[in-house]
Design a protein around this motif. Structure first.
Motif: not given
Length: 369
Positions: A118-132
């Motif tokens: 769910q985290f990885l796919s949220h908003a097309g992965g934008s949240a994951f990319e930001k936290l990376c």
């Protein structure tokens, strides 16, 4: 740096161990470097070319050399490795059962990936990319990230359900996509607060961004401000360095709750794995501040029984009952003390998707009378 100090800078360690002399010298070096480094020198520094560690980069916010890409960038690989290890262990168990009709108990290995996906796919992965990004190295380089993400998402799903119960959300029940609107979320004893950082990424402050909901997130802990990761750069996230057990904290929190709710937000208090009597303190804050409309509590260890539990006489462990389950039941009953007023609903459940044996979730919702 490896082990329990992984991800910490020399300045972090100096402050953590209260070495004022070392901290002062390190700060002086950082300030001197900022004053004497020109734009051209920042681009190419001959000294750093030879001394820079492998897989490390300089954070533009704190000017510290940190591991980058961060551990969070490799979290899918960590998940794959855990699943592989679980499969191998399952085969070993089967062999042991065949040969000896029993197998040795081992530490549980958590491989559930529901919340991670769910985290990885949220908003097309934008949240994951930001936290990376390197600015988030303080949380991106933490250990046991899969575990912490599962805990944070468990809390956020509980928050979303409380919003439904309060009538401030029109989301479909059990919707896997977490979305919050007009919420003031208070994360007690947050540590370096992956939960708050996740909220800042999942629900950005820019009105045009996907996931915007006019929320604000407050992390509370005793850690000094300069030990907190850079998620404070987000406009919708703040940090309060305070001991929640002192009487003055209740006054300070109530004032902030008044300020935030005056802007139309609903105050919700959360406590993930609060140790000892910190869980009872969270319940006290919930009960004494009327404008806090919901509490989500996931308790951790018990306090010292006779000296720590406020109402020891009412803490009765049932026969063969697990101590953690007994403690969570006691806290549920403690939270439910005001339910006779008719406007408080208290529930307790165990979230199997959380990567912990201490997976009790206790929720309290103050409904309008």
């Amino acid at each position: 740096m490896r082990g329990k100090f992984s991800g910490l800078t020399p300045l972090d360690l100096a402050v953590q161990f209260n070495n004022k002399q070392a901290a002062t010298k390190l700060l002086e070096q950082i300030h001197w470097k900022k004053r004497h480094t020109s734009i051209d020198e920042e681009k190419v520094n001959p000294l750093e070319v030879h001394t820079k560690k492998r897989n490390h980069s300089t954070c533009p916010l704190c000017q510290c050399s940190v591991k980058f890409p961060t551990k969070l960038s490799y979290i899918l690989n960590d998940q794959d490795q855990a699943e592989k290890k679980e499969r191998e262990r399952s085969i070993t168990w089967q062999d042991e059962v065949i040969q000896t009709n029993q197998h040795q108990p081992t530490k549980e290995l958590y491989t559930s990936r529901k919340y991670l996906d769910q985290f990885l796919s949220h908003a097309g992965g934008s949240a994951f990319e930001k936290l990376c990004k390197i600015e988030y190295h303080g949380i991106g380089n933490k250990n046991k990230l899969r575990k912490e993400i599962s805990e944070s998402y468990s809390i956020l799903h509980a928050v979303q359900q409380c919003c439904l119960d309060l009538g401030i959300s029109d989301r479909i029940e059990n919707n896997p996509i977490v979305h919050l609107e007009q919420v003031f979320l208070i994360d007690l004893c947050s540590g370096k607060s992956l939960t708050t950082a996740l909220c800042g990424a999942l629900f950005p402050s820019e009105p045009s961004a996907p996931g915007y909901g006019n929320n604000h997130f407050l992390a509370v802990d005793q850690l000094p401000v300069h030990l907190i990761p850079h998620f404070l750069q987000d406009a919708n996230s703040t940090y309060l360095s305070r001991d929640i057990m002192i009487p003055e904290f209740l006054v300070a929190l109530e004032q902030e709750v008044h300020r935030q709710t005056a802007g139309g937000r609903t105050a919700i208090l959360v406590g993930m794995h609060l140790c000892g009597n910190l869980s009872e303190r969270a319940i006290e804050l919930f009960q004494r501040i009327p404008l806090i409309k919901a509490l989500i509590l996931s308790p951790c260890c018990l306090p010292k029984l006779r000296s720590g539990i406020t109402d020891f006489d009412s803490f009765q462990k049932h026969e063969e009952e697990d101590m953690y389950i007994a403690w969570s039941r006691y806290l549920e009953e403690k939270m439910d003390e005001n339910s006779q007023k008719g406007n408080l609903t208290v529930e307790r459940y165990f979230d199997k998707e959380m990567h912990s044996i201490k997976n009790a979730i206790i929720t309290g919702v103050k409904r309008e009378e």
